[in-house]
Design a protein around this motif. Sequence first.
Motif, mmCIF file in Angstrom:
data_model
loop_
_atom_site.group_PDB
_atom_site.id
_atom_site.type_symbol
_atom_site.label_atom_id
_atom_site.label_comp_id
_atom_site.label_asym_id
_atom_site.label_seq_id
_atom_site.Cartn_x
_atom_site.Cartn_y
_atom_site.Cartn_z
ATOM 1 N N LEU A 1 29.097 47.632 44.438
ATOM 2 C CA LEU A 1 28.106 46.435 44.146
ATOM 3 C C LEU A 1 28.640 45.246 44.915
ATOM 4 N N LEU A 2 29.886 44.925 45.138
ATOM 5 C CA LEU A 2 30.234 43.657 45.859
ATOM 6 C C LEU A 2 29.646 43.820 47.203
ATOM 7 N N GLU A 3 30.403 45.213 47.572
ATOM 8 C CA GLU A 3 30.214 45.083 49.423
ATOM 9 C C GLU A 3 28.733 45.496 49.551
ATOM 10 N N HIS A 4 27.687 45.912 48.898
ATOM 11 C CA HIS A 4 26.680 46.279 49.604
ATOM 12 C C HIS A 4 25.896 45.373 49.418
ATOM 13 N N ALA A 5 25.378 44.522 48.079
ATOM 14 C CA ALA A 5 25.034 43.866 47.364
ATOM 15 C C ALA A 5 25.735 42.423 47.279
ATOM 16 N N GLY A 6 26.440 42.523 47.138
ATOM 17 C CA GLY A 6 26.870 40.928 46.759
ATOM 18 C C GLY A 6 27.220 40.243 45.323
ATOM 19 N N VAL A 7 27.243 41.231 44.858
ATOM 20 C CA VAL A 7 26.853 41.129 43.215
ATOM 21 C C VAL A 7 28.387 41.068 42.210
ATOM 22 N N VAL A 8 28.499 40.920 41.975
ATOM 23 C CA VAL A 8 30.045 41.210 40.832
ATOM 24 C C VAL A 8 29.914 41.059 39.617
ATOM 25 N N CYS A 9 30.260 42.473 39.355
ATOM 26 C CA CYS A 9 30.101 42.936 38.184
ATOM 27 C C CYS A 9 31.991 42.893 37.399
ATOM 28 N N THR A 10 31.787 43.595 36.376
ATOM 29 C CA THR A 10 32.908 43.782 35.904
ATOM 30 C C THR A 10 32.796 45.311 35.233
ATOM 31 N N PRO A 11 34.378 45.738 35.356
ATOM 32 C CA PRO A 11 34.416 47.473 34.914
ATOM 33 C C PRO A 11 34.471 47.255 34.051
ATOM 34 N N GLY A 12 33.998 48.785 33.710
ATOM 35 C CA GLY A 12 34.392 48.645 32.490
ATOM 36 C C GLY A 12 36.235 49.305 32.572
ATOM 37 N N ALA A 13 36.509 49.525 33.248
ATOM 38 C CA ALA A 13 38.058 49.962 32.580
ATOM 39 C C ALA A 13 38.941 49.240 32.615
ATOM 40 N N GLY A 14 38.589 48.127 32.903
ATOM 41 C CA GLY A 14 39.286 46.843 32.230
ATOM 42 C C GLY A 14 39.274 46.819 30.824
ATOM 43 N N PHE A 15 37.915 46.952 30.193
ATOM 44 C CA PHE A 15 38.330 46.707 28.962
ATOM 45 C C PHE A 15 38.975 47.911 28.027
ATOM 46 N N GLY A 16 39.822 48.637 28.611
ATOM 47 C CA GLY A 16 40.046 50.015 28.284
ATOM 48 C C GLY A 16 39.381 51.360 28.664
ATOM 49 N N SER A 17 40.573 52.259 28.245
ATOM 50 C CA SER A 17 39.670 53.477 29.081
ATOM 51 C C SER A 17 38.610 54.176 28.769
ATOM 52 N N CYS A 18 38.467 53.991 27.643
ATOM 53 C CA CYS A 18 36.901 54.176 27.288
ATOM 54 C C CYS A 18 35.695 53.709 27.890
ATOM 55 N N GLY A 19 36.567 52.644 28.675
ATOM 56 C CA GLY A 19 35.272 51.981 29.260
ATOM 57 C C GLY A 19 35.036 52.254 30.532
ATOM 58 N N GLU A 20 36.083 53.456 31.248
ATOM 59 C CA GLU A 20 35.754 54.298 32.216
ATOM 60 C C GLU A 20 34.456 54.680 32.515
ATOM 61 N N GLY A 21 34.615 54.677 33.751
ATOM 62 C CA GLY A 21 32.616 55.216 33.619
ATOM 63 C C GLY A 21 31.397 54.438 33.662
ATOM 64 N N TYR A 22 31.636 53.106 33.169
ATOM 65 C CA TYR A 22 30.839 52.010 32.696
ATOM 66 C C TYR A 22 31.316 50.776 33.603
ATOM 67 N N VAL A 23 30.014 49.789 33.414
ATOM 68 C CA VAL A 23 30.101 47.932 33.991
ATOM 69 C C VAL A 23 29.605 47.321 33.023
ATOM 70 N N ARG A 24 30.090 46.343 33.255
ATOM 71 C CA ARG A 24 29.111 45.175 32.260
ATOM 72 C C ARG A 24 29.038 44.411 33.391
#
Length: 407
Positions: free
Chosen positions: A362-385
């Motif tokens: 998303l950063l590379e192709h759109a220049g948009v910053v999101c938050t990777p779900g994995a940073g909030f815990g293992s159940c956050g893997e596969g998601y972004v906020r």
Amino acid sequence: MIRINENYLKLKASYLFTDIARRVANYAAKNPGREIIRLGIGDVTCPLPPACIAAFHKAVEEMGAEKTFRGYGPEQGYQFLREAIAAHDFQERGIRIEPDEIFVSDGAKCDTGNFQELFSLDLAIAVPDPVYPVYVDTNVMAGRTGENRDGRYQGLIYLDSTESNGFVPMVPKERADLIYLCFPNNPTGATADKHRLAEWVRYAAENGSLILFDAAYESFIRDDGLPHSIFEIEGAREVAVEFRSFSKTAGFTGTRCAFTVIPRECRAYAGTGEPVHLRELWLRRQTTKFNGVSYPVQRAAEAVYSEEGRRQVRELGDYYLKNAGLIRERLAGIGFSCFGGLNAPYIWVKCGSDSWEFFDRLLEHAGVVCTPGAGFGSCGEGYVRLSAFNSRENVLAALDRIEDALK
Ligand SMILES: Cc1ncc(COP(=O)(O)O)c(C=O)c1O
């Protein structure tokens, strides 16, 4: 040799937002001139409501005149603010909360982080996964956990919040003493209805547990059927403490004002078995370690409850919720499952791949910053906020770019 508190060494080396900042800085260095749109960190962008600014100015003037100048205020907050909170946030909704059960502070981050200090180190702590990291890290610092193995601290009870339970964790099979819950949720944007909260209150009553309920995003609730406070649930006064904040409600992230609600009935026990009122313990803690929120800030917070303040705050929330709706709609349009964003400023997007990889894409192709779900815990893997805290213009530009990049 001065020894450190070695529990700090157990903390995962790099804090989520530091990691994000590093990747964004690398991208910015490689792409000078490319405007980056940040839908990552949950900071507000709209200015303070005019009603708050007017009250703020007036209070600053008072501080400049000998007759109205104020020095140290009460550590637990001025009575005028505690009364306004009790009346408007609780009693108007039929919830029994008194001003002296409210403790004004400079942030729900500090309060949710500090509250664990009241308890012994051998308690069983339950935290949701994904989670607002403060609940976990402050218990790690205090020494209530073992090492971090594969993204989870030994000794903590993790409450999985997944698509299958609607991102509202089920009560655990084992006994937990302290339970952190947060609704509307950061990061998933999920809300819990009365029925689900009642299950938690029942569990806490049966197990002698305490629920630490973080309602920092309460003001984004628009669905009339959803509870705004855990104290709407029968029996919660005995087993729950609630944290609230003016940060997201009224744009106070840089101004700092929040409060914690501790009902009289809330108790824990000394080693002798003697009950101790948590309200009194917290008052003791705050009067020792905290010197109160500044007078002008408390006057600005009080103005949130004036007639115009309430209207302005409502409009502020509506503005971000409209952003959230746009994000949901446009991402769903290109095939992503989206959760949250209806009664919360966060949208939990199922990215279907490694969340850091998706972040980079998303950063590379759109220049948009999101938050990777994995940073909030293992159940956050596969998601972004994705956060709705930005200008309409930026949100729309980000969505155009995301569509172009990912369609
Ligand atoms: C769940 C949750 N609680 C508390 C806070 C912090 O609030 P405050 O600004 O009052 O410290 C945040 C901020 O992002 C949050 O997401």
